[in-house]
Design a protein around this motif. Sequence first.
Motif, PDB file in Angstrom:
ATOM      1  N   SER A 288       0.835  -1.191   0.000  1.00 23.37           N
ATOM      2  CA  SER A 288       0.000   0.000   0.000  1.00 23.37           C
ATOM      3  C   SER A 288       0.881   1.258   0.000  1.00 23.37           C
ATOM      4  O   SER A 288       0.622   2.213  -0.733  1.00 23.37           O
ATOM      5  CB  SER A 288      -0.897  -0.026   1.238  1.00 23.37           C
ATOM      6  OG  SER A 288      -1.977   0.828   1.073  1.00 23.37           O
TER       7      SER A 288
ATOM      8  N   GLY B 150      -3.504  -4.281  -0.610  1.00 20.63           N
ATOM      9  CA  GLY B 150      -2.793  -3.057  -0.238  1.00 20.63           C
ATOM     10  C   GLY B 150      -2.648  -2.121  -1.427  1.00 20.63           C
ATOM     11  O   GLY B 150      -2.883  -0.908  -1.326  1.00 20.63           O
TER      12      GLY B 150
ATOM     13  N   ALA C  96      -3.764  -2.173   8.219  1.00 21.99           N
ATOM     14  CA  ALA C  96      -3.125  -3.373   7.653  1.00 21.99           C
ATOM     15  C   ALA C  96      -2.502  -4.180   8.782  1.00 21.99           C
ATOM     16  O   ALA C  96      -1.327  -4.545   8.742  1.00 21.99           O
ATOM     17  CB  ALA C  96      -2.080  -2.964   6.617  1.00 21.99           C
TER      18      ALA C  96
END
Lengths: 99, 462
Positions: B18, B317, B113
Amino acid sequence: MFKRVQTDISNPVSIEFEGQKIDVEQGETVAAALMLAGKRKFQESAVSHAGRGPFCLMGVCFECLVEINGTPNRQACMILAEDGMKIRIQKAAIEETDR
Amino acid sequence: MKSFDVAIIGAGPAGMASAIEATRNGLSVIVLDEQPAPGGQIYRAIETVSDQRAAILGTDYLAGRDLAAAFRNCGATYVSGATVWNIDNGLKINYSRAGLGSDQISATSLVIATGAIERPTPMPGWTLPGVTTAGALQILLKAHGAVNDDVVLVGSGPLLYLVATQMLTARYAPRAIVETTPAGRLIKAARHLPRALTAFSYLRKGLAMKRKLHKSGIPFYANARAVAIEGTTTAQAVIFQSGGKSHRIETTAVALHQGVIPNQQITRLLRCEHDWNANQHCFVPRLDAFFQTTVENIYVAGDGAGIGGAVSAALRGRLVALRIAEKQGKDTIARQNDVLKKLKADQAIRPFLETLYAPSPENLLPADDVMVCRCEEITAGQIRHAVDLGAPGPNQVKSYLRCGMGPCQGRMCGPTVTQIIADHRKKEVGEIDYYRIRPPLKPLALAELAAIESEPTRHTPL
């Protein structure tokens, strides 16, 4: 018991557990270092005072709480071993007379 | 207070991917992670692992190397050893760094996350020192090259076999594998096989692991029931029923596993809606097609969005970062579609695995004398009794018994408490819901809290 797959400790760090000196590898967490030294009981549970030891090793279960340099409730699996660290089994917070 | 376009909590595959994608699209990014180095649990110690350890851990693990290297170079602000303990509705984030006190930042978008945790595995004796999760053994191997020569593995799921295979490769084979998967599961799972076959590489790896384990001669007990750990002060033996016989294996170390579930502490703290996922037997945050929660600008990537594995975690992500960039005016639609296609293909194996390795009933609904809340030492029987007295849900059971109020804040008992209440009240699990999670997410020294720059002093009494 726990063993290191690599042969020897290359960068030793010296810690103390309940007054006993233990040589560990630099970069090891307190929990890993103590488990490798054969220690299994890290704390006494708050309610029944039963022995407890590391369970998840990723900061979730809070079973590896120890006292480090006088500060209680430290997560041994989240803290790296440092030279001269003094570690003690965490005792349940109870009245002295209850023991 | 520093401000960022995107704050990412967690530096596992989802968080790293991400951050890479967000910075590539010109967004300012901060990544807060609790561990000393990037990788999460799946790629733990990926930057420093020795060749010897790398050979034991295998190629899937080493796939994390390139991701971690790209992450280091992506230009995101990365704070290691950072424990996030509060996030408010305005996306102001408080985090603590060991010995360095607390800091706060703010962000326009949040990517959670924080991955998965191992499903709690209540059974008699599971609190004895010497009993760990199977994941814990793998963390010790990845991060410290530590293996135990006296382990009995107990439970079910792909990770159990992976850990066993890695131990075997390290020449410290487990003493025995006690598999709790009930009989008949393979037949049930078979209907998902056609779709699973489209993800053939996963199936092939799984079969190769099982073949290797069978050839190794490690004692294997199938369809084990009535599993318990014996011991007075530490673990001494595992007892169970298998193949119509009672078994007892003396051992000093037992590793338990019943699959993994999303770590829902932060999504619960932020009051995102959650739904019960009956296939994965866990709560999953309610998400749109781009992994945004029911709260605007808050996203979940990785296993926290429902268990999907490391490859899907990184894809999720990326998708989330592309979506945030799109909202800020970037044209990322083509790339989003590409990632969505890959995600769909990577998920093909999941229904098969979820059916085959669903947790055993005795794990989900432990007997009355089994301790469920480890911190406050509350048994399944006490929880059922509280329900009989009128406690309708987890938060009332918590008030009655203190379960979920210890240092782990319900992480180790919450899922079981919900299951027990639902079963006892004959209700749907989703209807029973979960503990209300409040800050601080992790215990915090009072001095740290006191040192925080406060809001202007209030002169009117509260």
